[in-house]
Write a protein that holds these residues in place. Structure first.
Motif, short mmCIF file in Angstrom:
data_model
loop_
_atom_site.label_atom_id
_atom_site.label_comp_id
_atom_site.label_asym_id
_atom_site.label_seq_id
_atom_site.Cartn_x
_atom_site.Cartn_y
_atom_site.Cartn_z
N PHE A 31 0.69 -1.33 0.02
CA PHE A 31 0.01 0.19 0.05
C PHE A 31 0.95 1.20 -0.02
O PHE A 31 0.33 2.38 -0.16
CB PHE A 31 -0.96 0.01 1.05
CG PHE A 31 -2.08 -0.74 1.13
CD1 PHE A 31 -1.94 -2.17 1.48
CD2 PHE A 31 -3.28 -0.52 0.23
CE1 PHE A 31 -3.13 -3.20 1.25
CE2 PHE A 31 -4.23 -1.21 -0.06
CZ PHE A 31 -4.16 -2.59 0.74
N GLU B 181 -9.29 -5.58 4.53
CA GLU B 181 -7.91 -5.29 4.06
C GLU B 181 -8.11 -4.04 2.97
O GLU B 181 -7.30 -2.93 3.06
CB GLU B 181 -7.37 -6.29 3.39
CG GLU B 181 -6.75 -7.35 4.30
CD GLU B 181 -6.27 -8.42 3.67
OE1 GLU B 181 -5.61 -9.12 4.34
OE2 GLU B 181 -6.13 -8.65 2.53
N SER B 182 -9.05 -4.14 2.39
CA SER B 182 -9.47 -2.73 1.32
C SER B 182 -9.51 -1.64 2.06
O SER B 182 -9.37 -0.57 1.43
CB SER B 182 -10.53 -3.38 0.21
OG SER B 182 -10.25 -4.52 -0.56
N VAL C 278 -8.22 6.61 1.92
CA VAL C 278 -8.69 5.40 2.22
C VAL C 278 -10.20 5.84 2.79
O VAL C 278 -10.04 6.12 4.13
CB VAL C 278 -7.81 4.64 3.01
CG1 VAL C 278 -8.61 3.27 3.06
CG2 VAL C 278 -6.76 4.08 2.01
N GLY D 140 -6.37 -1.06 4.71
CA GLY D 140 -5.01 -0.92 4.47
C GLY D 140 -3.85 -1.65 5.03
O GLY D 140 -2.87 -1.52 4.91
N THR E 220 -0.74 -3.84 -5.54
CA THR E 220 -0.89 -2.66 -4.60
C THR E 220 -2.39 -2.55 -4.48
O THR E 220 -3.27 -2.85 -5.25
CB THR E 220 -0.21 -1.39 -5.31
OG1 THR E 220 -0.82 -1.22 -6.44
CG2 THR E 220 1.20 -1.81 -5.55
N TRP E 221 -2.82 -1.48 -3.77
CA TRP E 221 -4.12 -1.18 -3.31
C TRP E 221 -4.74 -0.31 -4.70
O TRP E 221 -5.88 -0.72 -5.15
CB TRP E 221 -4.13 -0.04 -2.35
CG TRP E 221 -5.61 0.12 -1.68
CD1 TRP E 221 -6.51 -0.36 -1.06
CD2 TRP E 221 -6.49 1.40 -2.19
NE1 TRP E 221 -7.56 0.05 -0.84
CE2 TRP E 221 -7.77 1.22 -1.44
CE3 TRP E 221 -6.29 2.29 -3.14
CZ2 TRP E 221 -8.63 2.05 -1.50
CZ3 TRP E 221 -7.22 3.36 -3.40
CH2 TRP E 221 -8.55 3.24 -2.75
N ARG F 224 -7.70 -1.90 -7.10
CA ARG F 224 -8.72 -1.04 -7.41
C ARG F 224 -9.05 -0.93 -8.91
O ARG F 224 -10.11 -1.08 -9.50
CB ARG F 224 -8.95 0.41 -6.82
CG ARG F 224 -8.85 0.18 -5.31
CD ARG F 224 -9.95 -0.19 -4.61
NE ARG F 224 -10.41 -1.45 -4.71
CZ ARG F 224 -9.86 -2.46 -4.06
NH1 ARG F 224 -8.88 -2.18 -3.36
NH2 ARG F 224 -10.45 -3.68 -4.27
N GLN G 274 -12.08 -8.39 -4.88
CA GLN G 274 -10.86 -8.19 -4.31
C GLN G 274 -9.74 -9.27 -5.00
O GLN G 274 -10.27 -10.19 -5.77
CB GLN G 274 -10.94 -8.68 -2.70
CG GLN G 274 -11.99 -7.92 -2.05
CD GLN G 274 -11.96 -6.49 -2.19
OE1 GLN G 274 -10.55 -5.95 -2.20
NE2 GLN G 274 -12.86 -5.63 -1.94
#
Length: 763
Positions: free
Chosen positions: A6, A70-71, A20, A74, A304-305, A309, A293
C-alpha cells in the motif's frame, strides 16, 4: 496483498487513491471532528453503556470479509486454512500527520472462565508497530494470547510455536488495532468471526452458538451499521449471516449488503445475483454492493491497493452482466463506492446520534449516581473510628428519645397509654363500701360523687370483686373485738381491708413494666435499623439487634452477653425487683405522714356515708331540713325553731344541725372503719400510681441508655487488642454489594471520562 504494497501508490495518485475511506480530504472538518469524538468515546469503553455508532462486518466463514477489511483499512490480516478470525478484531483508524503506526491492544470483557468483568480491561500488546509488514504477525500472536487466557500475554510476543492447542476455540475478548497515519481513515469498525455452518474437526457444537451470540451482541444494537458480506460462490439462501442480520434489522434500514467473489459465480448464473444489486430482492435502504478483491495468486504477487482497485474497475467495466448494468446501478459496484457509502452512512449516523448520546450519557450518569446512593455507605479506611462514631451517634439519639421527643409516636408518648391503664387498674381495686345494709338491695347503683376517682358506689358487685355493706363491716368489727370496749374495734379490721387491695397491686405494676419493655424494645429495634442497616455484611446490626427476643412472662432470651440485649435484660430485671419492693412496702400495713390529706378524705367519706344512711333511714326529716328555705309545709316551722334556739343563746345553729337530733346510728363505728380504709386507699393509690411509673422510668427507660456507650465498646470488643480486626470485619461489605459497587464505580468512571470527551465537541 502484502502490507507494504500500500506504500507503493503512484506519487500522483488518482482521485480514488487520494485517501482511504473517511480520510478523503474533501470531508468537512466538522464531520471529521464528530468521527474523532466517536473514536475517543470508544476508547473510554463507554460503548458498554451507551449505544455508539459502529460498523460491524459479519458473514459466513470464507465470505471474503478479510479481503474487504484489508481494502478498507490498508492492513493485511492473518490468513490460514479454515476459520481465521476466532475473536473480534476492532479497527480504529484515524488520520494523523505523524508517521504511520499501529498500536495493538488486548481488550478483556470477560475473565478466563467467560464471566463478564465489571469494567473492560485493556492491555498493551507489545510496542507500537511502525512497519506495516509486521502487522499481520502481531495480530496472529495477539489472537493466540486472547485464546489462551491462562498464559501471560507477553509470552506470545516471542513464542513461535503455533501448533500448540488453544484453550479456547473462540472468545468474546477482542483485539483492538489503533492505526494512524497520513493516509488513514477516521473510521471504526469491527471484524467479527464468521458464522459457522458446521463444526470442524477441532471444534464443538458450542462454537456455533458462541459465535452466533457474539455476532448478535454487536448487530442487535440500534446504532450498529451491519456490513453483511455474502459470497457469490455459495447459494444465497444457505448463508446464515443474512438471516441473522434480517432478524435484528427486519426492515433493512441499517444493513449494507456486500456481494463478494463475483468472479467465482458459475457461468450462466450471474443473472441470479443482479436482482440484489437492483435492490429488487431482499431490498435494503442502503442497497446491496458488489466488490471484487484480488485473488490469492495476485496477493502473492504483491498487488498494490491502487492496482487492485484498477483491476476491480476493469472487471465490472468489461465483464457481463456487470458492465451491462445502468449507470444508476453501476454506483453499487466497486470497493471505492462501498467505502464512500459507508463513510456517508456512518457520518450521518454519528451526526444524528451525538445529541442523543449526550442525553443518554447524562441519564446514565444520573441513574448510576442514584444506584450508588442506594448502596450502603462505603466502608471507611478507619474502621475503628467509623464504628465508634456510629455507636456514639446511636447512643446520643437514644438518650434524646428516652428524654422525650415532641412527636406523637415518640417513646414517652407510646408508653403513656400503658401508664393510664395501670392507673385505672389500681383505682379499680378500691373497696366498694356501701353505707347501707345488705338487706336493702338498692338498685340501680347511685354515684355519690361526681369525680370518678372519688366515687363511692352503692349497689352490687364492682371490679373490686364485691360490694361490702355496712352491716358486714359492723359484724367484722364485732367479731374482732376482744378486750376493747363496746363501740371500739381493733385496728386489724382496717388492716384486713387495706391488705385486701394492696396485695392486688403487684400484677398491674409488673404488667406495666412488661408493656414498657415491649415498647422500648420496638423503639430500640427501629433505632438500630436506622443507624446500622446495611453496614458491612450486617454483622454489627445483628449483634445490636440480638438484644430483642422477648419470651413473655417478663423473661428474655440471652444468646450472648453483649450490647443492648444484656443491658435491657438487666434493666428490666432491676426494675421488676424494685417494683416488687415498692409494692411490698404497701402490704404489711398502712403508713403515711400526709395526715392532713388522710384526715380530709376521711371526713369527706364519713360525711357522705352518713348522708347516705340518713337519706335512707330518715329521708322525710332529712329532706325537710335540706329544703327548709324552699316553699314547703314545714318551712315556717323550721324557721321558728331556729329563731327560738337563737333566743336561748344558740345563735350559730343551722337547719342542717337539726339532723343531730336524730338518734345515734348503731353503724357509726362501721362507718368510721369504712371511711378510714377508703381515705387511706386514696393516699396509697396516689402514691403507688406515681412511684411505680417513676421507678420504671428511672430504672428501665432512662436506665437502658445510662452508661450504654462503654458497655457497647466492651461488648463489641472494639476497645480491646482485637478492636481493629473486629471493626474491619463489621465494616467489610458483602460480596454482592462490593461487586455491585465496583461495577457501578467502574461504570461511573467510564461515563465521566466519556462526558469529558463529549464536552470538547460542539454538537
Amino acid at each position: 496483498m502484502s502490507a507494504d504494497s500500500f506504500e507503493t501508490v503512484n506519487p500522483t495518485p488518482e482521485p480514488l487513491a487520494m485517501g482511504v475511506g473517511l480520510s478523503d480530504p474533501s470531508m468537512a472538518h466538522g464531520r471529521r471532528q464528530m468521527l474523532d469524538m466517536v473514536n475517543r468515546l470508544h476508547n473510554t469503553g463507554v460503548q458498554v453503556d451507551i449505544d455508539l455508532p459502529q460498523i460491524a462486518v459479519i458473514g459466513n466463514q470464507s465470505a471474503g470479509k478479510s479481503s474487504l477489511i484489508e481494502s478498507i483499512s490498508g492492513i493485511t490480516l492473518p490468513r490460514a486454512a479454515g476459520t481465521c478470525t476466532r475473536c473480534p478484531t476492532e479497527c480504529r483508524l484515524s488520520r494523523s500527520t505523524s508517521p504511520w503506526k499501529c498500536i495493538v491492544e488486548l481488550r478483556y470483557i470477560t475473565d478466563k472462565n467467560g464471566q463478564p468483568l465489571g469494567q473492560a480491561r485493556t492491555e498493551r500488546f507489545g510496542d507500537p508497530v511502525a512497519d506495516k509488514s509486521e502487522v499481520e504477525d502481531r495480530i496472529r500472536r495477539a489472537q493466540r494470547a486472547i485464546l489462551n487466557p491462562s498464559t501471560s500475554s507477553k509470552s506470545f510476543l516471542g513464542d513461535d510455536n503455533e501448533d500448540d492447542m488453544n484453550e479456547l476455540s473462540f472468545s468474546n475478548n477482542y483485539i483492538s488495532l489503533q492505526i494512524s497515519g497520513p493516509e488513514m481513515a477516521d473510521l471504526s469498525f469491527v471484524d467479527l468471526p464468521g458464522l459457522i455452518a458446521s463444526v470442524g474437526r477441532d471444534g464443538n457444537e458450542r462454537d456455533i452458538e458462541m459465535v452466533k451470540a457474539l455476532v448478535t451482541s454487536y448487530i442487535s444494537k440500534p446504532s450498529c451499521v451491519v456490513l453483511l458480506t455474502v459470497a457469490c460462490e455459495t447459494d444465497f439462501e444457505n448463508q446464515g449471516a443474512h438471516h441473522l442480520a434480517k432478524q435484528y434489522d427486519p426492515e433493512g434500514k441499517r444493513t449494507v449488503g456486500v456481494l463478494t467473489k463475483p468472479d467465482r459465480i458459475p457461468n450462466g448464473e450471474e443473472e441470479n445475483w443482479l436482482p440484489l444489486i437492483r435492490n429488487e430482492l431482499e431490498a435494503l435502504e442502503h442497497h446491496w454492493f458488489c466488490v471484487k478483491q484480488p485473488s490469492s495468486q495476485e496477493l502473492k504477487q504483491g498487488i498494490t491497493w491502487a492496482e487492485a482497485r484498477a483491476a476491480e474497475n476493469d472487471f465490472f467495466s468489461l465483464k457481463a452482466p456487470w458492465c451491462d448494468l445502468s449507470a444508476l446501478h453501476q454506483k453499487y459496484l466497486r470497493t471505492t463506492n462501498l467505502i464512500d457509502k459507508l463513510s456517508l452512512i456512518l457520518s450521518d449516523l454519528i451526526s444524528k446520534r451525538l445529541p442523543e448520546i449526550q442525553i443518554e450519557l447524562e441519564r446514565s450518569v444520573q441513574k448510576t449516581q442514584s444506584a450508588l446512593q442506594k448502596l450502603p455507605k462505603q466502608p471507611s479506611s478507619d474502621a475503628v473510628g467509623e464504628v465508634a462514631g456510629m455507636l456514639a451517634v446511636f447512643v446520643e439519639e437514644l438518650n434524646r428519645i428516652v428524654e422525650g421527643v415532641p412527636k406523637a409516636d415518640g417513646l414517652i408518648q407510646s408508653i403513656r397509654p400503658a401508664q393510664q391503664e395501670f392507673r385505672h387498674s389500681i383505682f379499680n381495686t378500691a373497696p366498694d363500701f356501701s353505707p347501707l345494709e345488705s338487706t336493702d338491695n338498692i338498685t340501680p347503683r347511685e354515684s355519690l360523687y361526681g369525680d370518678q376517682e372519688d366515687a363511692i358506689s352503692i349497689g352490687p358487685t364492682t371490679t373490686f370483686g364485691r360490694t361490702i355493706y355496712v352491716d358486714e363491716v359492723h359484724k367484722c368489727a364485732e367479731d374482732a373485738r376482744a378486750r376493747e370496749l363496746p363501740g371500739n374495734s381493733p385496728f386489724s379490721v382496717q388492716l384486713s381491708f387495706i391488705q385486701e387491695f394492696t396485695t392486688r397491686w403487684e400484677d398491674p405494676a409488673q404488667t406495666l413494666c412488661v408493656a414498657v419493655h415491649a415498647t422500648l424494645s420496638e423503639h430500640l429495634k427501629a433505632l438500630v435499623t436506622k443507624h446500622f442497616l446495611g453496614y458491612g455484611q450486617g454483622g454489627l446490626e445483628q449483634r445490636m439487634k440480638s438484644a430483642f427476643h422477648p419470651l413473655g412472662n417478663g423473661h428474655w432470651l440471652t444468646t450472648d452477653r453483649i450490647l443492648v440485649q444484656e443491658r435491657l435484660q438487666r434493666c428490666t430485671a432491676a426494675t421488676q425487683a424494685l417494683i416488687s419492693k415498692l409494692v411490698a412496702l404497701e402490704e404489711p400495713g398502712p403508713l403515711t405522714l400526709n395526715n392532713h390529706y388522710l384526715s380530709d378524705y376521711k371526713e369527706k367519706y364519713l360525711t357522705r356515708y352518713r348522708a347516705a344512711r340518713e337519706k335512707k333511714t330518715n329521708s322525710e326529716f332529712t329532706s325537710t331540713i335540706q329544703n327548709h328555705r324552699r316553699k314547703s309545709s314545714y318551712a315556717s316551722e323550721i324557721t321558728e325553731i331556729l329563731s327560738h334556739l337563737a333566743t336561748m343563746g344558740l345563735r350559730d345553729v343551722k337547719a342542717a344541725d337539726l339532723t343531730k337530733l336524730l338518734p345515734t346510728d348503731e353503724m357509726e363505728p362501721a362507718l368510721h372503719i369504712m371511711a378510714d380504709v377508703r381515705a387511706y386507699f386514696q393516699v396509697a393509690y396516689k402514691r403507688v400510681t406515681d412511684i411505680v411509673p417513676l421507678a420504671i422510668d428511672h430504672e428501665l427507660v432512662r436506665g437502658v441508655a445510662r452508661g450504654l456507650l462503654p458497655i457497647l465498646y466492651n461488648g463489641l470488643g472494639i476497645g480491646g487488642a482485637d478492636g481493629v480486626r473486629i471493626c474491619r470485619e463489621f465494616a467489610q461489605e458483602g460480596s454482592d454489594v462490593a461487586a455491585m459497587r465496583e461495577e457501578l464505580l467502574n461504570k461511573m468512571e467510564r461515563l465521566q471520562v466519556a462526558r469529558q470527551e463529549l464536552v470538547q465537541v460542539e454538537i
